[in-house]
Motif scaffolding. Sequence first.
Motif, mmCIF file in Angstrom:
data_model
loop_
_atom_site.group_PDB
_atom_site.id
_atom_site.type_symbol
_atom_site.label_atom_id
_atom_site.label_comp_id
_atom_site.label_asym_id
_atom_site.label_seq_id
_atom_site.Cartn_x
_atom_site.Cartn_y
_atom_site.Cartn_z
ATOM 1 N N ALA A 36 0.839 -1.200 0.000
ATOM 2 C CA ALA A 36 0.000 0.000 0.000
ATOM 3 C C ALA A 36 0.868 1.241 0.000
ATOM 4 O O ALA A 36 1.955 1.258 0.593
ATOM 5 N N VAL A 37 0.380 2.273 -0.689
ATOM 6 C CA VAL A 37 1.012 3.588 -0.646
ATOM 7 C C VAL A 37 0.462 4.317 0.570
ATOM 8 O O VAL A 37 -0.736 4.613 0.638
ATOM 9 N N LYS A 38 1.313 4.589 1.544
ATOM 10 C CA LYS A 38 0.883 5.227 2.785
ATOM 11 C C LYS A 38 0.940 6.746 2.612
ATOM 12 O O LYS A 38 1.866 7.416 3.068
ATOM 13 N N ALA A 39 -0.094 7.267 1.929
ATOM 14 C CA ALA A 39 -0.110 8.692 1.591
ATOM 15 C C ALA A 39 -0.236 9.559 2.833
ATOM 16 O O ALA A 39 0.396 10.613 2.937
ATOM 17 N N GLY A 86 1.542 14.281 0.863
ATOM 18 C CA GLY A 86 0.225 13.857 1.336
ATOM 19 C C GLY A 86 -0.683 14.973 1.803
ATOM 20 O O GLY A 86 -1.740 14.705 2.388
ATOM 21 N N LYS A 87 -0.342 16.232 1.532
ATOM 22 C CA LYS A 87 -1.141 17.362 2.007
ATOM 23 C C LYS A 87 -2.553 17.347 1.404
ATOM 24 O O LYS A 87 -3.549 17.399 2.131
ATOM 25 N N SER A 88 -2.628 17.291 0.086
ATOM 26 C CA SER A 88 -3.937 17.320 -0.575
ATOM 27 C C SER A 88 -4.750 16.076 -0.250
ATOM 28 O O SER A 88 -5.978 16.150 -0.110
ATOM 29 N N THR A 89 -4.082 14.935 -0.135
ATOM 30 C CA THR A 89 -4.786 13.703 0.224
ATOM 31 C C THR A 89 -5.409 13.835 1.603
ATOM 32 O O THR A 89 -6.537 13.365 1.833
ATOM 33 N N LEU A 90 -4.719 14.472 2.534
ATOM 34 C CA LEU A 90 -5.270 14.694 3.861
ATOM 35 C C LEU A 90 -6.523 15.568 3.784
ATOM 36 O O LEU A 90 -7.541 15.268 4.427
ATOM 37 N N LEU A 106 -13.981 12.985 0.440
ATOM 38 C CA LEU A 106 -13.987 12.828 -1.015
ATOM 39 C C LEU A 106 -13.281 11.530 -1.379
ATOM 40 O O LEU A 106 -13.539 10.945 -2.435
ATOM 41 N N THR A 107 -12.347 11.102 -0.539
ATOM 42 C CA THR A 107 -11.801 9.746 -0.559
ATOM 43 C C THR A 107 -11.991 9.178 0.840
ATOM 44 O O THR A 107 -11.789 9.887 1.831
ATOM 45 N N ILE A 112 -11.646 24.189 3.827
ATOM 46 C CA ILE A 112 -10.345 23.606 3.506
ATOM 47 C C ILE A 112 -9.912 24.170 2.167
ATOM 48 O O ILE A 112 -10.575 23.958 1.150
ATOM 49 N N ALA A 113 -8.828 24.925 2.154
ATOM 50 C CA ALA A 113 -8.321 25.565 0.932
ATOM 51 C C ALA A 113 -7.082 24.819 0.473
ATOM 52 O O ALA A 113 -6.026 24.892 1.110
ATOM 53 N N ASP A 114 -7.207 24.079 -0.621
ATOM 54 C CA ASP A 114 -6.107 23.264 -1.138
ATOM 55 C C ASP A 114 -5.348 24.043 -2.206
ATOM 56 O O ASP A 114 -5.826 24.187 -3.327
ATOM 57 N N GLU A 115 -4.181 24.545 -1.841
ATOM 58 C CA GLU A 115 -3.353 25.341 -2.764
ATOM 59 C C GLU A 115 -4.198 26.418 -3.450
ATOM 60 O O GLU A 115 -4.287 26.471 -4.679
ATOM 61 N N PRO A 116 -4.840 27.312 -2.700
ATOM 62 C CA PRO A 116 -5.803 28.241 -3.306
ATOM 63 C C PRO A 116 -5.188 29.282 -4.231
ATOM 64 O O PRO A 116 -5.913 29.893 -5.015
ATOM 65 N N VAL A 117 -3.861 29.505 -4.162
ATOM 66 C CA VAL A 117 -3.258 30.557 -4.984
ATOM 67 C C VAL A 117 -2.095 30.065 -5.829
ATOM 68 O O VAL A 117 -1.445 30.862 -6.503
#
Length: 363
Positions: free
Chosen positions: A17-20, A43-47, A54-55, A168-173
């Motif tokens: 398993a990929v431990k993201a 793993g930031k966006s995955t978190l 969403l996952t 939750i803002a994922d890389e907003p800029v």
Amino acid sequence: MHFPFKAGTLFQRTTGAVKAVDGVDLDVDAGKTFGLVGESGCGKSTLGRAIMRLTEPTSGSVTLDGQDLLALKERPLRSLRRTFQMVFQDPMASLNPRQNVESLLTEPLRAHKMPGGAAGHAKRIRELLDVVGLPSTVVNRYPHEFSGGQRQRLGIARALVLNPKLVIADEPVSALDVSIQAQVINLLKELQERFSLTYLVIAHDLAVVRHISDTVGVMYLGTIIEQASSETLYRTPMHPYTRSLMSAVPVPDPSVEVARKRILLHGDLPSPANPPSGCRFHTRCPWRQASRCDNERPVLRELASGHRVACHFAEDIEAGRIQPRTDVVVDEPAPAKVAEQPDETEEPAEAANLATGRRPNAL
């Protein structure tokens, strides 16, 4: 958040398993901003997507106002979703190109059966557009008719249309020009004060995180390795990885920039499918001590008030009792001499890089 991978032609079986995201534990205070930083692939966006469900996370819990979001079934989760929303990295990909602005902002109100009817929804949309700095006349326009900054403003408006508590803002800029980045960051701060919002901001730009965050967490290979207030972390980073990140941030003072030391890490980021034993950073750490770092995984412990570090020897490194290995740390202060005048035909950014003898840093 583990992603299993399988092997076999007819009868597939899970081989690893990929431990993201692996062992992340953090608190986000109401009305505050938690900034999450780290290099690409940590793993930031995955978190962020796991918190939103969403996952579906492999295990753990996500508690919002005393309710475990991971324990909720589909219907109660759907009714609670309006209290936590997400702003995505790429506004063009997150906005339906077949829907105009009115449809994009009305859809969440209809899906959650918000009161007010058509007239109330239209009023709410006009108010939100004004709040994010867009005229109400754009309601009939489509996403491709806007600039990148305007599309991100639409994404922010869509996230706020249901009056959420957590955003939750994922890389907003990250996909915007530098001047537009400042406008969007300032807009997020204004909206937080106006609507008492709580933010989890995911980014790799340390300057952006410092400007907007109250608390900062540094992530490496799926886990949090340091967490402190924004002021404390930028003034006294204690984890070796955080030290290397901070040494790469340009300082707008020529005398300081020329004299300061830089920590260059050697080696590549290990695979999350097969992370190193012990401390996950030990394969690249300049202060590695094989006696513990190779075999014992450090816990995130509090060394000062609100300052937590996952390093066995953080205090010894800070006190200078452990010196970095010279074969890993490259200390190269720029020579204290006047740089030659760059050729006028060079691009301004490239000329600045040549003058300082540095290459642009990705982080």
